[in-house]
Motif scaffolding. Structure first.
Motif, PDB file in Angstrom:
ATOM      1  N   UNK A 108       0.785  -1.238   0.000  1.00 44.46           N
ATOM      2  CA  UNK A 108       0.000   0.000   0.000  1.00 44.46           C
ATOM      3  C   UNK A 108       0.816   1.286   0.000  1.00 44.46           C
ATOM      4  N   UNK A 109       1.960   1.300   0.686  1.00 44.82           N
ATOM      5  CA  UNK A 109       2.650   2.579   0.877  1.00 44.82           C
ATOM      6  C   UNK A 109       4.156   2.441   0.705  1.00 44.82           C
ATOM      7  N   UNK A 110       4.758   3.413   0.028  1.00 46.43           N
ATOM      8  CA  UNK A 110       6.209   3.392  -0.165  1.00 46.43           C
ATOM      9  C   UNK A 110       6.966   3.535   1.145  1.00 46.43           C
ATOM     10  N   UNK A 111       6.349   4.171   2.142  1.00 46.01           N
ATOM     11  CA  UNK A 111       7.048   4.321   3.420  1.00 46.01           C
ATOM     12  C   UNK A 111       7.278   2.972   4.098  1.00 46.01           C
ATOM     13  N   UNK A 112       6.531   1.963   3.695  1.00 44.24           N
ATOM     14  CA  UNK A 112       6.726   0.627   4.249  1.00 44.24           C
ATOM     15  C   UNK A 112       7.959  -0.067   3.670  1.00 44.24           C
ATOM     16  N   UNK A 113       8.554   0.518   2.630  1.00 44.89           N
ATOM     17  CA  UNK A 113       9.670  -0.138   1.933  1.00 44.89           C
ATOM     18  C   UNK A 113      10.931   0.720   1.895  1.00 44.89           C
ATOM     19  N   UNK A 114      10.995   1.701   2.786  1.00 41.41           N
ATOM     20  CA  UNK A 114      12.235   2.463   2.931  1.00 41.41           C
ATOM     21  C   UNK A 114      12.253   3.829   2.277  1.00 41.41           C
ATOM     22  N   UNK A 115      11.158   4.243   1.643  1.00 43.63           N
ATOM     23  CA  UNK A 115      11.106   5.569   1.024  1.00 43.63           C
ATOM     24  C   UNK A 115      10.630   6.569   2.071  1.00 43.63           C
ATOM     25  N   UNK A 116      11.407   7.623   2.278  1.00 43.15           N
ATOM     26  CA  UNK A 116      11.096   8.610   3.308  1.00 43.15           C
ATOM     27  C   UNK A 116      10.375   9.815   2.698  1.00 43.15           C
ATOM     28  N   UNK A 117       9.538  10.464   3.511  1.00 43.90           N
ATOM     29  CA  UNK A 117       8.823  11.646   3.034  1.00 43.90           C
ATOM     30  C   UNK A 117       9.805  12.730   2.590  1.00 43.90           C
ATOM     31  N   UNK A 118      10.932  12.820   3.277  1.00 45.93           N
ATOM     32  CA  UNK A 118      11.928  13.839   2.909  1.00 45.93           C
ATOM     33  C   UNK A 118      12.586  13.553   1.562  1.00 45.93           C
ATOM     34  N   UNK A 119      12.410  12.349   1.040  1.00 45.33           N
ATOM     35  CA  UNK A 119      12.996  12.003  -0.258  1.00 45.33           C
ATOM     36  C   UNK A 119      12.175  12.530  -1.432  1.00 45.33           C
ATOM     37  N   UNK A 120      10.961  12.982  -1.175  1.00 44.73           N
ATOM     38  CA  UNK A 120      10.057  13.335  -2.268  1.00 44.73           C
ATOM     39  C   UNK A 120      10.573  14.526  -3.078  1.00 44.73           C
ATOM     40  N   UNK A 158       2.761  16.632 -17.382  1.00 43.31           N
ATOM     41  CA  UNK A 158       3.170  16.326 -16.009  1.00 43.31           C
ATOM     42  C   UNK A 158       3.985  17.494 -15.463  1.00 43.31           C
ATOM     43  N   UNK A 159       3.542  18.042 -14.339  1.00 42.12           N
ATOM     44  CA  UNK A 159       4.254  19.146 -13.704  1.00 42.12           C
ATOM     45  C   UNK A 159       4.957  18.664 -12.439  1.00 42.12           C
ATOM     46  N   UNK A 160       5.815  19.511 -11.910  1.00 46.25           N
ATOM     47  CA  UNK A 160       6.489  19.181 -10.659  1.00 46.25           C
ATOM     48  C   UNK A 160       5.485  18.954  -9.539  1.00 46.25           C
ATOM     49  N   UNK A 161       4.437  19.769  -9.526  1.00 45.90           N
ATOM     50  CA  UNK A 161       3.398  19.605  -8.517  1.00 45.90           C
ATOM     51  C   UNK A 161       2.677  18.271  -8.645  1.00 45.90           C
ATOM     52  N   UNK A 162       2.442  17.855  -9.897  1.00 43.56           N
ATOM     53  CA  UNK A 162       1.806  16.552 -10.121  1.00 43.56           C
ATOM     54  C   UNK A 162       2.658  15.428  -9.541  1.00 43.56           C
ATOM     55  N   UNK A 163       3.947  15.454  -9.837  1.00 44.96           N
ATOM     56  CA  UNK A 163       4.853  14.404  -9.356  1.00 44.96           C
ATOM     57  C   UNK A 163       4.907  14.412  -7.837  1.00 44.96           C
TER      58      UNK A 163
END
Length: 359
Positions: free
Chosen positions: A301-313, A332-337
């Protein structure tokens, strides 16, 4: 209607419980006498059983996710040093990918025996990672000459990994609807692949040791990969390749998590693809059909469960923008991503518009 569709030559052997015999026949057909077998340690025993009758001169177990360049170089050197004339891969996408890396520089033929639903065995796509950056390309030399599909070899794949791997195959189907070279044949293959996965994955979760669901998933894997190899990497795969290469995230789980968010983003701008996928899922809409399937199989369900941090976005947004393929159904804009990655990071429901989540 006007398009160009290329179907590269490749033999496909599909029969449960017959991998060893089929593999032996393919090796004989190719006239090989010095075989290198690539299999990661968890598949070592299985690989030995399947390749027991082959003229093996080297067994190589130095396999790593996303195929780091150093790992590829060690495998290439091993093949050269031992005078190998054929590479046999037994395993998932990382194993197949390493065999392709060897083929890319040596020209050696590859015969693939998949044990997951990754689909790499049916594409001419290669990938290598160096210094946190994953580079991909296409080359006819890396397409395995033959593929031996045996659903019995996937029975030992745990259900959670089977689900993630199957959703990776489904991501091939979805991206094949709007990839940069997508054509009507790709869309037909992708739609049938999506239908078979929607039928097969719930059967795997209900009866993990049964062959019915696993045969459907493996059949769909081939269709999805053939479509993807022709259509090329769409937005979903570009995002996942950047994330995987930079943060070494698990391949299948990353695809499983990101997929619904890309589908929710692109589908409104691609009505034909949306209609085909909805029909494949037997649902009123593509995103609703995917949601029901994910619920039925308890998908990641969530990338945070697999080592991706919110600060990495924020730091990764520019790299993803640079890789957005031409012809994506919508700009596709930066905001979209940023919004898409945040939703995937937290495991938000992609059926809920991002503006509602933000309020």
């Amino acid at each position: 209607m006007r398009f160009v569709h290329e179907s590269p030559p490749q033999r496909v052997r599909f029969a449960s419980g017959e991998a060893a015999g089929a593999l032996g026949e393919e090796v004989d057909r190719l006239g090989a006498s010095r075989v290198m077998v690539i299999a990661a340690p968890p598949e070592a025993r299985l690989a030995e059983e399947v390749t027991a009758g082959l003229p093996v001169v080297h067994r190589h177990d130095d396999v790593a996710m996303h195929v780091p360049l150093a790992v590829a170089e060690r495998a290439r050197n091993a093949a050269r040093d031992r005078g190998v004339d054929l590479v046999v891969t037994v395993g998932g996408g990382s194993t197949t990918g390493l065999g392709k890396a060897v083929a890319l520089t040596t020209g050696l033929p590859v015969v693939a025996v998949p044990t997951t639903y990754a689909g790499s065995e049916a594409t001419s796509v290669w990938g290598l990672t160096e210094d946190g950056r994953k580079t991909t390309g296409t080359d006819a030399r890396v397409l395995p000459r033959a593929v031996v599909y045996d659903a019995a070899l996937t029975v030992s794949l745990p259900v959670p990994m089977s689900v993630a791997s199957g959703l990776n195959a489904l991501a091939h189907c979805v991206d094949s609807m709007w990839g940069p070279r997508a054509d009507p044949i790709d869309r037909v293959l992708a739609a049938e692949g999506a239908r078979a996965l929607a039928a097969g994955l719930p059967k795997i979760t209900a009866e993990p040791t049964g062959l019915a669901g696993r045969e459907q998933a493996l059949y769909a894997t081939y269709l999805s990969a053939r479509a993807f190899s022709s259509a090329g990497s769409g937005l979903h795969h570009k995002i996942c390749h950047v994330l995987g290469g930079r943060y070494n995230l698990p391949h299948a789980q990353t695809h499983a998590v990101v997929l619904p968010h890309v589908l929710a983003f692109n589908a409104p701008a691609a009505p034909e693809a949306e209609e085909r996928l909805a029909a494949a899922f037997g649902a009123s809409s593509a995103i609703e059909g995917l949601h029901r399937l994910r619920q039925a199989v308890d998908a990641p369900k969530a990338l945070r469960d697999y080592g991706f941090e919110e600060r990495d976005i924020d730091p990764v947004v520019p790299a993803i923008l640079e890789s957005v393929p031409e012809g994506n159904p919508r700009a596709v804009t930066a905001g979209d991503v940023r919004r898409l990655l945040h939703a995937a990071w937290e495991g938000a429901d992609p059926r809920t518009p991002s503006t509602e989540r933000e309020n």
